[in-house]
Design a protein around this motif. Structure first.
Motif, PDB file in Angstrom:
ATOM      1  N   THR A 179      -5.843   3.348   7.515  1.00  0.00           N
ATOM      2  CA  THR A 179      -6.992   3.120   6.646  1.00  0.00           C
ATOM      3  C   THR A 179      -6.644   3.483   5.209  1.00  0.00           C
ATOM      4  O   THR A 179      -5.788   4.332   4.955  1.00  0.00           O
ATOM      5  N   LEU A 180      -7.337   2.848   4.263  1.00  0.00           N
ATOM      6  CA  LEU A 180      -7.090   3.069   2.845  1.00  0.00           C
ATOM      7  C   LEU A 180      -8.388   3.461   2.154  1.00  0.00           C
ATOM      8  O   LEU A 180      -9.354   2.701   2.168  1.00  0.00           O
ATOM      9  N   ASP A 181      -8.407   4.637   1.562  1.00  0.00           N
ATOM     10  CA  ASP A 181      -9.542   5.073   0.749  1.00  0.00           C
ATOM     11  C   ASP A 181      -9.121   4.966  -0.711  1.00  0.00           C
ATOM     12  O   ASP A 181      -8.656   5.931  -1.318  1.00  0.00           O
ATOM     13  N   LEU A 182      -9.257   3.781  -1.279  1.00  0.00           N
ATOM     14  CA  LEU A 182      -8.749   3.534  -2.621  1.00  0.00           C
ATOM     15  C   LEU A 182      -9.561   4.225  -3.705  1.00  0.00           C
ATOM     16  O   LEU A 182      -9.148   4.250  -4.872  1.00  0.00           O
TER      17      LEU A 182
ATOM     18  N   ALA B 239       0.857  -1.182   0.000  1.00  0.00           N
ATOM     19  CA  ALA B 239       0.000   0.000   0.000  1.00  0.00           C
ATOM     20  C   ALA B 239       0.893   1.231   0.000  1.00  0.00           C
ATOM     21  O   ALA B 239       2.064   1.172   0.403  1.00  0.00           O
TER      22      ALA B 239
ATOM     23  N   PHE C 148      -4.106  -1.145   7.614  1.00  0.00           N
ATOM     24  CA  PHE C 148      -3.012  -1.856   6.961  1.00  0.00           C
ATOM     25  C   PHE C 148      -1.946  -2.263   7.962  1.00  0.00           C
ATOM     26  O   PHE C 148      -1.487  -3.404   7.963  1.00  0.00           O
TER      27      PHE C 148
ATOM     28  N   ALA D 211      -2.746   0.763  -3.747  1.00  0.00           N
ATOM     29  CA  ALA D 211      -2.547  -0.516  -3.051  1.00  0.00           C
ATOM     30  C   ALA D 211      -2.621  -1.656  -4.050  1.00  0.00           C
ATOM     31  O   ALA D 211      -3.176  -1.510  -5.143  1.00  0.00           O
TER      32      ALA D 211
ATOM     33  N   VAL E 126       0.689   5.751   0.494  1.00  0.00           N
ATOM     34  CA  VAL E 126      -0.051   6.957   0.834  1.00  0.00           C
ATOM     35  C   VAL E 126       0.794   8.166   0.456  1.00  0.00           C
ATOM     36  O   VAL E 126       1.983   8.226   0.790  1.00  0.00           O
TER      37      VAL E 126
ATOM     38  N   ILE F 277       1.016   2.918   7.718  1.00  0.00           N
ATOM     39  CA  ILE F 277      -0.171   3.114   6.894  1.00  0.00           C
ATOM     40  C   ILE F 277      -1.378   2.521   7.610  1.00  0.00           C
ATOM     41  O   ILE F 277      -1.355   1.375   8.053  1.00  0.00           O
TER      42      ILE F 277
ATOM     43  N   TYR G  93      -4.051   7.562  -2.428  1.00  0.00           N
ATOM     44  CA  TYR G  93      -3.849   6.180  -2.011  1.00  0.00           C
ATOM     45  C   TYR G  93      -3.626   5.264  -3.210  1.00  0.00           C
ATOM     46  O   TYR G  93      -4.237   5.430  -4.260  1.00  0.00           O
TER      47      TYR G  93
END
Length: 275
Positions: free
Chosen positions: A229-232, A209, A262, A240, A211, A227, A238
């Motif tokens: 949370t992921l807002d893809l 991932a 993550f 990943a 950022v 890293i 972001y």
């Protein structure tokens, strides 16, 4: 009898001395986990520069070289090694292990080849810190150690996003054989925090991932996964791997119900990746 006694004492002292030396020097003073990298966005620096850095605090090679740009014929391959960081000069192959080969690019950029390759002629810069992670994610059959991924990226890429995508493709196709690593990847416009782990013993691949550090921020990576949370859906901030959620579920690191983080899924409860 006196001579035999003296020889016995001398031999015992010699063996004890060897044991003492082994205890004293068995482990290096510095370890690979000591590296730190600082990132600076263009609005956070005095002159608008984007920065990354790297303190390479480990027992690695001290030589460096500028590898010139080159052009290659079709069907040329490039060898991928393990152990290059402990060589004594550019042509040294002592204790190096050939992991495999991949197709060479038709042309490559000039880059600065340090223990962890760090900068190319297009102002693409890379810093590194070891973040370890869960031991059960490692797969030594993977072709790439992190320093070889850095080298290939610097030879072929001009931007941080391009380098991240290339590293992700190489890991997916040839496998990642290192422990958890963080790369801080900067170009003249932006800087990214990238983390990568193996995919576990059942598959030669990898999970990662990235950022983007906001332009008006400073970021630090110091040997622990950061890293969260992921807002893809936010493609500007972001990135990943496609398997970033599925591997966590498969390995039992995330139940799919609680919010995905993550660092929690892939590094575990603490730095060494233990519960």
């Amino acid at each position: 009898m006196n001579r035999l006694f003296i020889l016995t004492i001398a031999f015992t002292c010699y063996c004890c001395n060897l044991l003492a030396q082994e205890i004293e020097y068995s482990r290096p003073v510095n370890t690979p986990e000591s590296c730190t990298s600082i990132m600076v966005g263009k609005k956070a620096s005095a002159d608008g520069s984007v920065m990354t850095s790297h303190t390479c605090d480990g027992n690695y090679r001290t030589w460096m070289e500028i590898v010139p740009a080159a052009r290659y014929e079709r069907d040329t391959t490039v060898a991928i090694y393990n152990g290059r960081m402990h060589t004594e000069y550019p042509a040294d192959r002592t204790n190096m292990e050939l992991k495999g080969t991949i197709p060479e690019a038709r042309s490559t950029f000039q880059f600065l080849n340090t223990s962890y390759p760090c900068l190319n002629e297009k102002q693409l810069g890379i810093g590194e810190t070891t973040i370890s992670g869960r031991k059960e994610l490692q797969n030594q059959k993977g072709m790439f150690m992190i320093e070889e991924l850095e080298k290939i990226a610097l030879q072929r890429c001009t931007t941080a996003r391009e380098a991240i995508r290339l590293i992700g493709q190489l890991v997916a196709e040839y496998g990642y054989g290192d422990s958890g690593e963080c790369l801080t990847i900067a170009d003249p416009n932006e800087v990214w925090h990238f983390e990568v782990f193996g995919e576990g013993p059942d598959k030669i691949g990898g999970v990662w991932a990235a950022v983007r550090i906001p332009d008006d921020h400073v970021g630090v990576s110091a040997n622990i996964s950061r890293i969260s949370t992921l807002d893809l859906k936010d493609k500007d901030r972001y990135m990943a791997s496609e398997n970033v959620f599925s591997v966590a579920k498969k390995m039992g690191f995330w139940n799919g119900k609680e919010p995905f983080r993550f660092w929690k899924a892939y590094s575990g409860g603490n730095y060494f990746g233990e519960p």
